[in-house]
Structures are given as C-alpha cells and as structure tokens.
Design a protein around this motif. Structure first.
Motif, PDB file in Angstrom:
ATOM      1  N   ASP A 209      55.325 -61.090 -60.620  1.00  0.00           N
ATOM      2  CA  ASP A 209      54.134 -60.274 -60.884  1.00  0.00           C
ATOM      3  C   ASP A 209      53.195 -61.051 -61.805  1.00  0.00           C
ATOM      4  OD1 ASP A 209      52.250 -58.354 -61.479  1.00  0.00           O
ATOM      5  OD2 ASP A 209      53.709 -56.726 -61.562  1.00  0.00           O
ATOM      6  N   ASP A 211      50.008 -60.513 -62.392  1.00  0.00           N
ATOM      7  CA  ASP A 211      49.174 -59.624 -63.211  1.00  0.00           C
ATOM      8  C   ASP A 211      49.887 -59.280 -64.515  1.00  0.00           C
ATOM      9  OD1 ASP A 211      47.289 -59.572 -61.253  1.00  0.00           O
ATOM     10  OD2 ASP A 211      47.831 -57.609 -60.458  1.00  0.00           O
ATOM     11  N   ARG A 212      51.173 -59.064 -64.408  1.00  0.00           N
ATOM     12  CA  ARG A 212      51.978 -58.707 -65.577  1.00  0.00           C
ATOM     13  C   ARG A 212      51.965 -59.829 -66.612  1.00  0.00           C
ATOM     14  NH1 ARG A 212      57.456 -55.349 -64.703  1.00  0.00           N
ATOM     15  NH2 ARG A 212      58.130 -55.116 -66.867  1.00  0.00           N
ATOM     16  N   SER A 215      48.531 -60.063 -68.228  1.00  0.00           N
ATOM     17  CA  SER A 215      48.344 -58.976 -69.190  1.00  0.00           C
ATOM     18  C   SER A 215      49.027 -59.283 -70.514  1.00  0.00           C
ATOM     19  CB  SER A 215      48.893 -57.676 -68.605  1.00  0.00           C
ATOM     20  OG  SER A 215      48.959 -56.663 -69.581  1.00  0.00           O
ATOM     21  N   TYR A 495      52.831 -48.395 -66.756  1.00  0.00           N
ATOM     22  CA  TYR A 495      52.078 -49.514 -66.194  1.00  0.00           C
ATOM     23  C   TYR A 495      50.606 -49.507 -66.619  1.00  0.00           C
ATOM     24  CZ  TYR A 495      56.071 -51.035 -63.527  1.00  0.00           C
ATOM     25  OH  TYR A 495      57.314 -51.518 -63.191  1.00  0.00           O
ATOM     26  N   PHE A 501      47.329 -52.139 -65.843  1.00  0.00           N
ATOM     27  CA  PHE A 501      47.107 -52.231 -64.396  1.00  0.00           C
ATOM     28  C   PHE A 501      46.078 -51.206 -63.934  1.00  0.00           C
ATOM     29  CE2 PHE A 501      51.577 -54.062 -63.264  1.00  0.00           C
ATOM     30  CZ  PHE A 501      51.195 -55.278 -63.796  1.00  0.00           C
ATOM     31  N   LYS A 505      46.968 -50.821 -58.226  1.00  0.00           N
ATOM     32  CA  LYS A 505      48.226 -51.546 -58.449  1.00  0.00           C
ATOM     33  C   LYS A 505      49.339 -50.567 -58.819  1.00  0.00           C
ATOM     34  CE  LYS A 505      50.846 -55.248 -59.513  1.00  0.00           C
ATOM     35  NZ  LYS A 505      50.521 -56.513 -60.115  1.00  0.00           N
TER      36      LYS A 505
END
Length: 579
Positions: A209, A211-212, A215, A495, A501, A505
């Motif tokens: 992931d 995006d994780r 972030s 999330y 997110f 997502k």
C-alpha cells in the motif's frame, strides 16, 4: 576472474531482458560485472526488454564466511555508464527508479551485506524518495539467524517507512561450507507481509500500500528528505493493471486478530487507562470518583478502570460513587447488570430515578412528554450528567467520563450531557475494542458470578436506552440501527484518521474487508453517514475533557486531531456519491 563466465553472465542478462519484453514486469537480477577494470557485485534492473540501471554492492564483507573482498570492489562513490549491447546503462549506488504511472512508487536497491551494516544505503535511498527497497542477498543459514534476519528486514522497513523486498539465495545454490535456505521476505513499515518457508524454493507475493507509506512519511516530522543527496533518476514506464488484492484487509483494524496479541493489547490498554486516571486523581488529591453506570459496555469499562486506579492508589473502593439512573428506557437486564457490577466491585451504590425530574423539566419547557424526539432524549442525558456533577461536588470527587472514541467520532453524545466529564478514560478507545477489554477483564481475574455478569453486558445490544422499551421489556432503541454498524464506522475512522485516505480508497478497502458481511450499497450508505456526522459533530470534539491516548489514533483537540468545527464535508460526500 574467468572472462568466459563474466561474458556469459552479461549475455544471459540480455537474454532475460529480451524475455521480459512486452510483459509488465520489473525484474532485478544479480550478476558479477567488470566496470573500469574492477569486479563488482551488481544488481541489474530490467523492464520491457531494456536494462535500465546497474547498482553495485556498497559494503564488501571480509570475514571467514564471506570473504568477498578477495574478488569484489565496493561500489561506493562509483558512478558512470556501462555499454551493454548498443545501450548506455547508468552504473552506481545512487540510482532512483521512478515508476511514472504510479503515485508514490520509486524503488532503489542494496545488496546483501548492505543491510547488515550500521548505516545501510537504504536509509539514504528512502531519504532520496524511494518507497520500495529491493535487496538481492546470499545469506547463509545458521541456527537462529532467520530470526535476526527477519528483524533486520522488518526494522529497516520501519525506520525508512518503506516496503522492503528481500530475495535470498535458495536451496540448491553452491555451498561448499555453507547452506542457503531461500529465506525470502516482504515487509512494509515494520510489518511482515509475506515470508517463504526456509529450505524450500518459493516465490512469494504481497500487495504493498504505497498510499499508506506516503501518509506515514508526510505525518512523521522526523522523516526529513535529504535535499543534498544527488541521485540519478531513471524512469520506469510500468503500466498499471487490474488485479485481485490478496493482501489481508482486517475488518477490525483496532483489534488484533491474533488471540495472544489481543490479550497483550487489552492488558496494555487497561494499564494506560488506569495509570492516566491514577495520575489525575493523585495530582488533584481526589479520594472519590463518580461514575454513572448504565449496565452498558462503556460505563462498565469506565468503572473497571476506576476500580483499578483506586487499587493502585491503595484507596478504598467505597470512594467510587457508582450511580445508576434508570429512566424511561431502562430495561431490567441493564439495570440488574449495573447493580450487580457495582456490588461485586465493592463501590458505593447510589440510585436516582430520573423520570420524575425529567417530566418536571419537560413541563417547564412546554414539551409534550409523549413526543419521543431529540429533546426528549437529550433532556434525560443532561439530567444524568447534572446529577453526576452534583454528586461529585457533594462527595468532593470527580466525574469519570464513559464515552468512547467511536461515539465521539460520530457525535453520538448529548452536548453537555454524556459528552461532558472531568476525565474521560475511554476517550481514545473505539467501540469495537471496548467489548474485548470488558471480556478480557471477565476472563482474567473475576469470580464466576462477576464473569457471567460482564459477559452478559458484552452480549447486550448497544443502546442509550432513552426511548421506552418494547412490549416485552426489551431494548427498543438500538444505536446501530440508527447510526450504522460500529464495526464499519471504526474501519472508516481508522483509515480516515490514521492514513488520511480519501473516501474512494476507504470504500475500496471496506468492500474487500467486509465482502462476506455487507454489500456495496450498505457500505456506501454508512460511509456517507460517517463523513456527514464526523464533520458536522466536530464542535463536540473541540471541547472534550482530558483523557488518555491509548493507541495510534486520538481525536483530542489538544493532541492528534486539529479540525475547524465548521469544516465542510461537501467534497468528501460528493466523492462518495459518485462511487
């Protein structure tokens, strides 16, 4: 030093490159290579028939097991170009491979020993922008080494806030005095996503992931990109494809799925809650505490935490003024459980029926007692808080708040009613975790009668009990029928707050996590409810009482969560509507 072998290694590298043409694969292949008269241990990056870059090993071991220094030269501070066929290929340790069709996808490479040194090259790679680190390794197998190796990979992925892909030499490799086990590992920010069984050659897979990771890097102020690093950037035009996600998306992210880990987590959270309240009582020299007990999960947990804090301070539990305040919607089940728990814990029992006072108040504000609207409900909640505050004055104590984080996220609390206290022990505990905490206490250290009571509380439907019971005396007003399932809301909350997110997502992940429980229409409905309520109810969170942070998320206005009370949810709701 055999030229025929070195030449054939290069020839077969080109063969592998040709084989990868028109396949959406990035392959990283190890080989020995002569560069400017010296021999290097090199990783070659291949995509779509082309060799895109050559990354040499930086740290060359010089000890009995791996006496590589007799052959190889360190690639540190070496950079330039190598002719392979008719192509000029960049050579050096500081190369960043950017997958231009993906957001947040850049990878870099280190080799074997590079990971085991005090300052691995992957640290600089990450600070230069790499979100994925690949490591080609020939790590021999000795007793217990796999545990250390796993820790290294996990730890480096956590320190660099990256995904770390570790490919190890496998069974069947040339050994002489060493054995290789093919210990392949994929880790993401400290978590092992996939790991092969040793002594069996296996290909492992994992979904990362990105995006994780992005972030986490954005939020961690101590992760500071190094602007002085000068990396050559190579574009990789890997095309996105549709695929089935095989990554396990836990539908209860606040609750460890592993039983042993969950047991440990419950004990730890209770200790944090207890020690937070202990300090507040100690600091204020407060010998008494007032807790409103409804017979529900939240107030039960607050009472258990308060009892533990009193024990830590060697205070008599009689100093805990436990008040049950039955009203129009109180059922026999919750009332009996409330009284039972107060008695079993040895607290001072107080009972005040709020019905008469609420009727009087309704008359004062000219509200029809038969209209069961928000005024009818909130009048009861405020009446209870009013009583608790006055009991605290009467007994020179403080009111212990019972509301949990899920309720606060949804604004499912009466402003200046159950919303208010002098210290909220459950303020950062989500609803899905509350029941496990109560259950843990029931199983660990309670007598059989108390255990039975606590387990019945765990099984009781969640309700504020502000509407009269049905004709059978059962709870009529069920919270989850009104605001939606807490397991969904806690998933959304995790999330949204933990990784920031966007709704699409979260919706995507929720459909995977709850595929056998809720359909897409239901998930979309409650996702919309979550965002609408979360934004509209921020004003209640902007003036929360103090409470201990127990996990990675807190919605305290003085801690993790800063949000204007009048922020608009329009953009988020529009995205959900388009799903």
């Amino acid at each position: 030093w055999q030229k025929s072998m070195l030449d054939m290694a290069k020839t077969h590298l080109q063969f592998i490159a040709e084989h990868c043409e028109d396949k959406e694969i990035v392959a990283i292949v190890g080989l020995p290579m002569i560069y400017r008269s010296k021999l290097y241990n090199v990783a070659a990056v291949i995509y779509d028939g082309e060799i895109l870059g050559l990354v040499p090993k930086t740290y060359i071991p010089n000890y009995s097991e791996f006496y590589e220094a007799r052959h190889f030269t360190s690639g540190k501070n070496k950079d330039g170009y190598v002719m392979i066929g008719e192509e000029e290929v960049p050579f050096g340790t500081e190369i960043l491979f950017n997958c231009v069709n993906f957001e947040n996808f850049s990878f870099a490479i280190e080799i074997c020993e590079d990971l085991w040194v005090p300052n691995p090259p992957s640290t600089s790679h990450a600070l230069a922008g790499a979100t994925v680190i690949a490591n080609l390794s020939a790590s021999d197998e000795t007793t217990g080494k796999d545990i250390y190796r796993t820790g290294l990979v996990s730890g480096q992925s956590a320190r660099t806030l990256s995904a770390y892909i570790y490919a190890d030499a496998g069974e069947g490799e040339s050994t002489t005095d060493l054995v290789f086990a093919g210990h392949n590992i994929i880790a993401e920010n400290g978590n092992i996503l996939s790991q092969s069984k040793r002594f069996e050659n296996q290909t492992i897979y994992a979904d990362i992931d990105l995006d994780r990771l992005a972030s986490e890097r954005a939020k961690m102020t101590t992760f500071i990109p190094d602007e002085e690093l000068s990396y050559e950037e190579v574009e990789v035009e890997l095309e996105p494809i549709d695929f089935e996600v095989e990554r396990v998306i836990d539908n209860a992210p606040f609750v460890p799925s592993n039983t042993n880990e969950r047991e440990k987590r419950c004990e730890e959270i209770l200790s944090i809650q207890t020690m937070g309240l202990k300090k507040r009582l100690e600091h204020t020299n407060c010998k008494n505490a007032v807790v409103g007990i409804s017979g529900g999960l939240d107030s039960t947990l607050a009472l258990l935490v308060t009892a533990r804090a009193f024990d830590k301070l060697n205070l008599d539990r009689k100093g805990i003024i436990a008040v049950t305040m039955p009203g129009f919607g109180t059922t026999d089940r919750t009332y009996t459980n409330a009284v039972s728990m107060i008695e079993k814990l040895g607290c001072t029992f107080k009972e005040v029926n709020i019905s008469e006072a609420t009727v009087l108040h309704m008359n004062q504000i000219e509200h029809d007692i038969n209209i069961h609207d928000v005024t009818y409900e909130n009048a009861q909640a405020r009446q209870r808080t009013y009583l608790l505050m006055d009991f605290a004055n009467e007994h020179n104590g403080m009111v212990i708040g019972t509301g949990d984080m899920s309720e606060l996220a949804l604004g499912w609390a009466t402003y200046n009613g159950d919303h208010m206290s002098m210290y909220g022990v459950n303020a950062s505990v989500p609803k899905t975790l509350v029941k496990y905490l109560v259950q843990w206490v029931a199983v660990n250290g309670m007598d059989e009668n108390s255990k039975a009571t606590l387990l019945d509380i765990v099984d009781t439907p969640i309700s504020p009990e502000l509407i009269p019971a049905d004709e059978n005396g059962e709870i009529k007003q069920k919270t989850e029928d009104l605001v939606g399932p807490y397991e969904l809301h806690d998933f959304f909350l995790y999330y949204f707050l933990r990784f920031g997110f966007r709704p699409s997502k979260i919706f995507y992940l929720a459909n995977i996590a709850f595929k056998d429980m809720y359909d897409e229409k239901t998930i979309k409905k409650w996702l919309s409810t979550f965002f609408r309520r979360f934004f509209n109810q921020q004003f209640k969170r902007s003036c929360l009482p103090d409470g201990p942070k127990v996990g990675s998320i807190s919605i305290s206005p003085r801690g993790d969560w800063r949000m204007p009370s009048d922020a608009s949810s329009a953009m988020w709701l529009k995205e959900i509507e388009a799903l």
